[in-house]
Design an enzyme around this catalytic site. Structure first.
Site, PDB file in Angstrom:
ATOM      1  CG  HIS A  52      -1.699  -1.324   1.446  1.00  0.00           C
ATOM      2  ND1 HIS A  52      -2.760  -1.731   0.485  1.00  0.00           N
ATOM      3  CD2 HIS A  52      -1.459  -2.398   2.171  1.00  0.00           C
ATOM      4  CE1 HIS A  52      -2.795  -2.967   0.869  1.00  0.00           C
ATOM      5  NE2 HIS A  52      -2.234  -3.415   1.905  1.00  0.00           N
ATOM      6  CD  GLU A  90      -1.509  -3.860   5.320  1.00  0.00           C
ATOM      7  OE1 GLU A  90      -2.877  -3.543   5.258  1.00  0.00           O
ATOM      8  OE2 GLU A  90      -0.953  -4.532   4.694  1.00  0.00           O
ATOM      9  CG  HIS A 145       0.835  -6.713   2.555  1.00  0.00           C
ATOM     10  ND1 HIS A 145      -0.316  -5.876   2.076  1.00  0.00           N
ATOM     11  CD2 HIS A 145       1.860  -6.824   1.660  1.00  0.00           C
ATOM     12  CE1 HIS A 145       0.018  -5.496   0.833  1.00  0.00           C
ATOM     13  NE2 HIS A 145       1.305  -6.203   0.452  1.00  0.00           N
ATOM     14  CD  GLU A 220      -1.526 -10.144   4.723  1.00  0.00           C
ATOM     15  OE1 GLU A 220      -1.281  -9.160   5.547  1.00  0.00           O
ATOM     16  OE2 GLU A 220      -2.199  -9.798   3.649  1.00  0.00           O
TER      17      GLU A 220
HETATM   18 ZN    ZN Z   1      -1.858  -5.276   2.908  1.00  0.00          ZN
END
Ligand code: ZN
Length: 256
Positions: A52, A90, A145, A220
């Protein structure tokens, strides 16, 4: 003039003959000195992809535009990502962890390329992030992430492209994913309670992994909606723990 020129040469020959012609043991030959030098070690290249970006927000047409997903379809260029209940984003977590991993890898002698230079821009699109890995021939491409799931869910998982889109995404990617999973677990992080199996998740839908022709995974790190993990990702000490574990996993893959 001629005699003056010859005299030093004859003097040298005569001096040499004092030893060689006298029958005395000849002087030992000098030991050859090795002149070849070892080739410098090849510097490994790691592309870190903080997911992102701080300039992404819901409603941006350029973020929503479709790009190839590596499976014959399309996906949005990029997304906003998630955040903790307290509002820690995030994208900020991803970028901070990636910078910490970068510092550790550089200290270990690696060349590191980030897919975005700061946390205030827009994008780049997921296909451009994959292209960044290909452009430098990355030995490892690691996307960072954090998840946003139900509050009771917790733990990390490492995603990889499944089925593998090409040979580089087959064995090498599985080895990278396993090395990262092991390093995260060794660092005390628990595997996800709701994603994948034993901390590993093969997925066909992650365009950035599908499109990179290099060993590529997506970590993640945590569920940002889980209170305990939200506290960890929100603290510099917690982010340093994630960075140390990710670094260990990358180095274990590159230096087996
Ligand atoms: Zn993400």
């Amino acid at each position: 003039m001629r005699r003056a020129t010859l005299r030093p040469v004859l003097t040298v020959i005569a001096a040499a003959c004092v030893v060689a012609c006298s029958g005395a043991a000849p002087a030992p030959l000098p030991t050859p000195v090795a002149t070849t030098t070892a080739a410098p070690p090849v510097q490994r290249v790691v592309v870190l992809d903080p997911g992102h970006n701080g300039g992404n927000y819901v409603g941006r047409a350029d973020i929503r535009r479709p790009v190839p997903d590596g499976r014959g379809g399309t996906k949005p260029c990029n997304t906003v990502g998630t955040e903790t209940n307290a509002g820690y984003a995030e994208h900020a977590f991803n970028f901070d962890v990636a910078k910490r991993v970068e510092a550790r890898l550089v200290a270990a002698g690696m060349r590191v390329v980030l897919t975005r230079p700061d946390d205030t821009g827009v994008g780049p699109c997921v296909d451009a992030r994959a292209a960044a890995a290909d452009a430098v021939g990355a030995d490892a491409f690691v996307s960072v992430h954090a998840d946003g799931s139900l509050p009771a869910d917790h733990g990390f998982h490492v995603a990889y492209a499944e089925p593998p889109p090409d040979p580089a995404q087959a064995g090498p990617t599985r080895a990278l994913a396993t090395a990262l999973r092991d390093a995260m677990r060794n660092a005390g992080f628990t595997v996800s309670t709701n994603r994948g199996a034993e901390g590993l998740s093969g997925r066909p839908d992650l365009a950035g992994l599908n499109l990179a022709h290099r060993p590529s995974v997506l970590v993640e790190c945590a569920n940002m909606r889980n209170a305990e993990e939200a506290a960890t990702v929100s603290s510099p000490e917690g982010r340093d723990r994630y960075a140390a574990a990710i670094t260990d996993g990358i180095l274990a893959f590159l230096r087996p």
